[in-house]
Motif scaffolding. Sequence first.
Motif: not given
Length: 315
Positions: A290-291, A306-307, A311-314
Amino acid sequence: MDQSTTLDIEALKMTQEQYVLASQSIHLQRPGCDAVYPVGLYGWRKRCLYFFLLLLLVIMIVNLALTVWIIKVMNFTVNGMGDLQVSRDGIRLEGISEFLLPLYVNEIQSRKDSPLVLRAESNVSLNARNSQGQLTGQLTVDSEAVEVQCQRLEVRSSNSERLLFSATEEQVSIGTDKLTVTGAEGAVFGHSVETPLIQAVTSQDLKLESPTRTLTMEAPRGVEVSARTGGLKALCRKDLHLQSTEGEIFLDAAAVRLETLPLGTYAASSGPSSSSSPRAQKVYEVCVCPSGKLYLSPAESSSTCQAVGNICLWS
């Protein structure tokens, strides 16, 4: 005695008295005359006068000889003096001339077959003043720098029709077809630069670099970056932003490569079997967080992006 005899006697007496008086007047002593003084200069006064006259004559001869010698050495003529010739058009100097005091002229021009050279031990200054004597422009050339003080500085072409360079307190304009910077470090700009085209010299690379700050390229109708015969490389230490507020960003090439993308993990609960190890995996899919961050995920029969992945969380 008769009367006639008496008259004769008296006449004789009168004649005798006149004779006595006449003889007495002749023998009378004349009064003494005044003393006679000699006229003129005599003695040492006369010698001093002759000496001064001789000295004056010698001085006149020496002065005349010096005057003739100066005229001969300085080459005085009807048209001027030596290398200095006076005419209706002005003054003409031949050879090297030295001025010990300021020179006020309307125009200085050299001959057609020789340049005009101005030399000075410390500096050469050209001043322009108005009718009130106030300084309006100054050009100073010394051993350290060339300084120009004026309201507007202009450099024109040989025919004086085209403006090549102009500088004022507000802006600097360059009117040449091409601006070439030959320095090894290139051109350094402390603030923004506005130009329609930045082009490298033929057979050389074009490099735009900001060592300590950011490099921003903006245009109201778009920015075009092209390399016709070579490659295009964009390097940065932190982030590279390609932003289009109203349009799209096209990457049109035979191959688009995104190297060193991070490899994401695949959770077994989100899809079919994921027992294949990263080493045995040959096909990956590109996922977008999303970023906006891109990462690789093992390709399966369905999407493995996976959103909420690591990777996306960090990111």
